[in-house]
Design an enzyme around this catalytic site. Structure first.
Site, PDB file in Angstrom:
ATOM      1  N   ASP A 232       0.829  -1.222   0.000  1.00 22.12           N
ATOM      2  CA  ASP A 232       0.000   0.000   0.000  1.00 22.12           C
ATOM      3  C   ASP A 232       0.859   1.267   0.000  1.00 22.12           C
ATOM      4  O   ASP A 232       0.606   2.199   0.770  1.00 22.12           O
ATOM      5  CB  ASP A 232      -0.959   0.016   1.192  1.00 22.12           C
ATOM      6  CG  ASP A 232      -1.994  -1.092   1.131  1.00 22.12           C
ATOM      7  OD1 ASP A 232      -2.024  -1.810   0.123  1.00 22.12           O
ATOM      8  OD2 ASP A 232      -2.761  -1.244   2.090  1.00 22.12           O
TER       9      ASP A 232
ATOM     10  N   ASP B  45      -0.569  -4.348  -3.810  1.00 20.97           N
ATOM     11  CA  ASP B  45      -1.520  -3.232  -3.967  1.00 20.97           C
ATOM     12  C   ASP B  45      -0.810  -1.892  -3.801  1.00 20.97           C
ATOM     13  O   ASP B  45      -1.305  -0.992  -3.114  1.00 20.97           O
ATOM     14  CB  ASP B  45      -2.656  -3.335  -2.943  1.00 20.97           C
ATOM     15  CG  ASP B  45      -3.393  -4.667  -3.017  1.00 20.97           C
ATOM     16  OD1 ASP B  45      -3.291  -5.357  -4.037  1.00 20.97           O
ATOM     17  OD2 ASP B  45      -4.071  -5.015  -2.026  1.00 20.97           O
TER      18      ASP B  45
END
Length: 394
Positions: A224, A245
């Site tokens: 992230d 991600d």
């Protein structure tokens, strides 16, 4: 490597090691960095670029190389800097050695008048600014001007656990509109999470304001890294590194000419396991006008990864004219293991190249875009750039 300089790769590794062991960071940068030196060199996969780091810069004075007389390091600054305020622009200067108005980025941000219509340029000298920076909604029209993304960085080490949620872990958090960043890096140096770690997400920057632009910037972290939260955003010639991600959120953003580098663990030849993903777009309904478009970018690094996975059921991501190495899994994308999302997600590819761009084995819901379909995503009209995006030199 001399005793007076250390590569940024090594420094970041030390920062990560230190952060994993100590809850309270020494606020004195000179003492902090002197302590780090004694930890010894180590390798790092958090960052693949180098930033020369000279510890002499922490001394306000040094000897002149010829005469042996003390001279101020501030003598390197041009005269009359920062420039005087004008009707349209205010320039604030940040230097960790005390040569400017401010020694921290946050203190400069705090000085900006609320709801100012004037562009405030916060000029940030070379170095690592180890602090958490927040730009509230009340402070629009701010520019962070660094000296190169391999020379100037803002770093912190929060995680979802330490910040009470992934969304709050960002080293820099931008809630104001019309934010611009040029030639600067944003880093989260929290320890790299192990498989199955809970609460180890660590955001480098959260962009939650509309009409933000990033020119020649770096984004470094693991899981992230870049929270492209909401609003219209433009990224040009940026370097974005992460593992899982590492570009996520519900923004409507154009990434142009950017390097997307996976730092997921290498996998054995022939392995079919997946250990990373570039994107996790969070569009929750067809009514939301959001999505990520990657144009003329490159995807490389390590691991075996997806281009994206459907964090929410209407996730929308397009890769166009982008080169991809063989780290991309043949199926390319993932529906978050929820087949009901296959009818609502929009994942498209257009004229991409490289070993990872072979679409013959792509997941059935992935669209091979034609010229007409791709046109919607190929330039700044995708983000209504004609209405707000300024040129780099403006």
């Amino acid at each position: 490597m001399t005793s007076k300089s250390i590569s940024f790769t090594v420094l970041v590794a030390i920062l990560a090691t230190f952060a994993s062991k100590v809850l309270v960071i020494n606020p004195n940068p000179e003492l902090f960095l002197k302590y780090l030196v004694h930890l010894g060199p180590t390798s790092s996969i958090i960052i693949a670029k180098f930033i020369p780091f000279n510890f002499d810069d922490f001394r306000r004075h040094r000897k002149h190389p010829d005469k042996g007389k003390p001279v101020s390091i501030c003598d390197d600054f041009p005269p009359n800097f920062p420039p005087p305020e004008t009707n349209t622009t205010l320039t604030l200067c940040v230097d960790r050695n005390g040569c400017c108005n401010f020694t921290t980025v946050q203190s400069a941000v705090d000085t900006v008048a609320n709801f100012s219509m004037k562009r405030t340029v916060i000029w940030i000298n070379s170095g690592i600014y180890y602090e958490k920076v927040i730009i509230p909604k009340t402070k629009p029209n701010i520019t962070f001007q660094g000296q190169g993304y391999t020379s100037t960085a803002i770093a912190w080490n929060d995680t979802a656990n330490s910040a009470n949620g992934t969304f709050y872990s960002g080293s820099v958090q931008v809630f104001a509109a019309n934010f611009i960043a040029k030639n600067i890096s944003f880093m989260n140096v929290a320890p790299i999470p192990r498989p199955g770690d809970v609460g180890a997400q660590a955001v480098a920057i959260r962009i939650a304001g509309d009409q933000a632009a990033f020119w020649g910037c770096g984004f470094f972290g693991a899981q992230d890294t870049l929270h492209d939260d909401r609003g219209r955003h433009y990224f040009k010639d940026c370097y974005i590194q992460g593992s899982i991600d590492f570009i996520f959120g519900n923004g409507k953003s154009l990434y142009e000419g950017c390097q997307l580098i996976s730092m997921a663990s290498p996998v054995a030849p022939g392995s079919k396991g997946i250990n990373g993903a570039v994107t996790a777009h969070g569009r929750a309904s067809a009514d939301e006008n959001s999505g990520f478009a990657f144009v003329n970018c490159s995807v490389g690094g390590t691991g075996r990864i997806w281009l994206g996975r459907a964090w929410r059921p209407f996730s929308r991501v397009v890769f166009a004219l982008t080169s991809m190495t063989d780290i991309i899994a043949p199926e390319g994308w993932n529906d978050f293991n929820d087949p009901t999302r296959d009818q609502t997600i929009f994942y498209g590819e257009y004229n991409c190249t490289g070993d990872g761009a072979n679409i013959t084995s792509r997941a059935p819901y992935v669209q091979k875009l034609n010229d007409t379909q791709a046109t919607l995503f190929l330039n700044t009209t995708f983000i209504d750039g004609d209405a707000w995006l300024q040129s780099f030199n403006s």
